[in-house]
Design an enzyme around this catalytic site. Structure first.
Site, mmCIF file in Angstrom:
data_model
loop_
_atom_site.group_PDB
_atom_site.id
_atom_site.type_symbol
_atom_site.label_atom_id
_atom_site.label_comp_id
_atom_site.label_asym_id
_atom_site.label_seq_id
_atom_site.Cartn_x
_atom_site.Cartn_y
_atom_site.Cartn_z
ATOM 1 N N ARG A 124 0.856 -1.173 0.000
ATOM 2 C CA ARG A 124 0.000 0.000 0.000
ATOM 3 C C ARG A 124 0.895 1.227 0.000
ATOM 4 O O ARG A 124 1.962 1.243 0.627
ATOM 5 C CB ARG A 124 -0.932 0.027 1.212
ATOM 6 C CG ARG A 124 -2.086 -0.959 1.149
ATOM 7 C CD ARG A 124 -3.085 -0.594 0.056
ATOM 8 N NE ARG A 124 -4.269 -1.450 0.066
ATOM 9 C CZ ARG A 124 -4.399 -2.546 -0.651
ATOM 10 N NH1 ARG A 124 -3.395 -2.952 -1.423
ATOM 11 N NH2 ARG A 124 -5.514 -3.254 -0.612
ATOM 12 N N GLU A 164 -4.810 7.367 -4.630
ATOM 13 C CA GLU A 164 -5.060 6.717 -5.912
ATOM 14 C C GLU A 164 -6.453 7.068 -6.417
ATOM 15 O O GLU A 164 -7.380 7.182 -5.600
ATOM 16 C CB GLU A 164 -4.907 5.196 -5.772
ATOM 17 C CG GLU A 164 -3.505 4.770 -5.401
ATOM 18 C CD GLU A 164 -3.345 3.259 -5.258
ATOM 19 O OE1 GLU A 164 -4.377 2.538 -5.347
ATOM 20 O OE2 GLU A 164 -2.216 2.801 -5.069
ATOM 21 N N HIS A 212 -1.439 0.259 -9.777
ATOM 22 C CA HIS A 212 -2.009 -0.708 -8.833
ATOM 23 C C HIS A 212 -2.556 -1.940 -9.572
ATOM 24 O O HIS A 212 -3.750 -2.252 -9.502
ATOM 25 C CB HIS A 212 -3.119 -0.061 -8.000
ATOM 26 C CG HIS A 212 -3.316 -0.760 -6.675
ATOM 27 N ND1 HIS A 212 -3.578 -0.082 -5.520
ATOM 28 C CD2 HIS A 212 -3.286 -2.074 -6.334
ATOM 29 C CE1 HIS A 212 -3.718 -0.933 -4.517
ATOM 30 N NE2 HIS A 212 -3.531 -2.155 -4.992
#
Length: 338
Positions: A242, A271, A290
């Site tokens: 993360r 994000e 991601h």
């Protein structure tokens, strides 16, 4: 009173999964509008559905959860992710809601392979070479143009030896790297090639540092200026966990100051990340949107797991119960365990 089974999902659901649920009498609604999902749609969902399944892009905070009526239908908050840092767990507990996530074992192979890819691409400067090739900068073979570093013989430090970290450690060993890890609790019966050490010891010995811990209050900013300063000069940092686990400002300073040779990043603190973010544009950073679990089979399994887990709760089964409702395996075409 008959238990209802109305499920809202904030992304489209593959037809084979949706059809199997509807065939069993489940009312399924998916969001198909422009992203991000408006808060008004999330509020409507928690007010009217028995289960709401979100993704990491939706922030299900205390205010949204508070909109669920005390005597309302909502019983489950699920997420198509292994992490739950985007859901206010305390607020959910106060409402008596079950929060269900995807088991890490489902996403581990895909994310570990992406981690390995980032290690290789970053160490060998492949993106730089590719960009220069396309720009016409390759005029002749040169002995020291685009030279990177070998992974074989170097030291790999793994922060967190969960499902993903364990696979990454094995990949590093297969490449001929010296592998160490740090974890919150002592591990027993380790293979002879794997050593557990404290975090500071790990940092000082890691030519490549790979981060694999969930984002919690304890791990937020775990890798900051001090920690990056302990890495050997020319080290590489890989983060597929993360974004909030690594201090992005400190990482940028370590890259600009020459402390780090490069970084591979699949996650960011905010994000979707701004495409003009300094780390995205940095010449020695390989930045990805991601995609750690982004294989078709893995994403299918993640969605299947989220739906199945929520449905278990709605059907009155314990979430830990390994019994799957009759016919569900066959209906969704689950692959047999290997």
């Amino acid at each position: 009173m008959e238990m209802t089974r109305r499920i809202f999902v904030t992304r489209p659901v593959p037809d084979h999964l949706a059809d199997s649920l509807r065939a069993r009498g489940v009312t399924l609604e998916t969001y198909s509008g422009e992203l991000p999902v408006p808060r008004t749609d999330l509020v409507r969902a928690v007010r009217t559905f028995d289960a709401v399944i979100v993704t990491i892009s939706e922030r299900v905070d205390a205010d949204i959860i508070s909109q669920a009526p005390a005597d309302g239908p909502l019983r489950v908050l699920g997420t198509v992710s292994t992490g739950t840092d985007h859901i206010d767990l305390g607020a959910a507990a106060l409402k008596g809601l079950q929060v269900r996530r995807v088991p890490p074992a489902i996403t581990a192979p895909a994310t570990a392979e992406l981690t390995l890819a980032l290690m290789l691409v970053t160490a060998r400067r492949l993106i730089e070479a590719w960009n220069d090739l396309r720009a016409g900068s390759w005029k002749s073979w040169m002995p020291y143009q685009w030279t990177g570093g070998l992974l074989a013989g170097r030291s790999l430090g793994v922060v967190g030896l969960g499902a993903i970290g364990g696979l990454v450690a094995g990949y590093g060993h297969a490449l001929g790297m010296r592998v160490r890890f740090t974890a919150r609790s002592p591990r027993e019966e380790l293979p002879p090639w794997l050593e557990q050490v404290p975090l500071d010891t790990l940092l000082a010995a890691s030519d490549v540092l790979s981060v694999h811990v969930p984002l919690t209050d304890e791990t937020a900013g775990l890798i900051g200026e001090r920690e990056l300063g302990l890495l050997p000069p020319g080290a590489l940092l890989i983060n597929t966990s993360r974004g909030g686990v690594v201090d992005e400002d400190a990482l940028l300073a370590a890259l600009d100051g020459g402390r780090l040779a490069g970084a591979g990043i699949d996650v960011f603190r905010r994000e979707p990340v701004d495409p003009c973010h300094a780390l995205v544009r940095h010449p020695r950073v390989v930045a990805l949107p991601h995609i750690g679990s982004a294989t078709t089979s893995t994403r299918d399994d993640m969605m299947r797991s989220a739906l199945e887990s929520g449905l278990r709760v709605l059907d009155g089964l314990s979430p830990a119960d390994e019994t799957v409702p009759p016919g569900f395996d066959q209906a969704v075409g689950r692959r047999p365990a290997r």
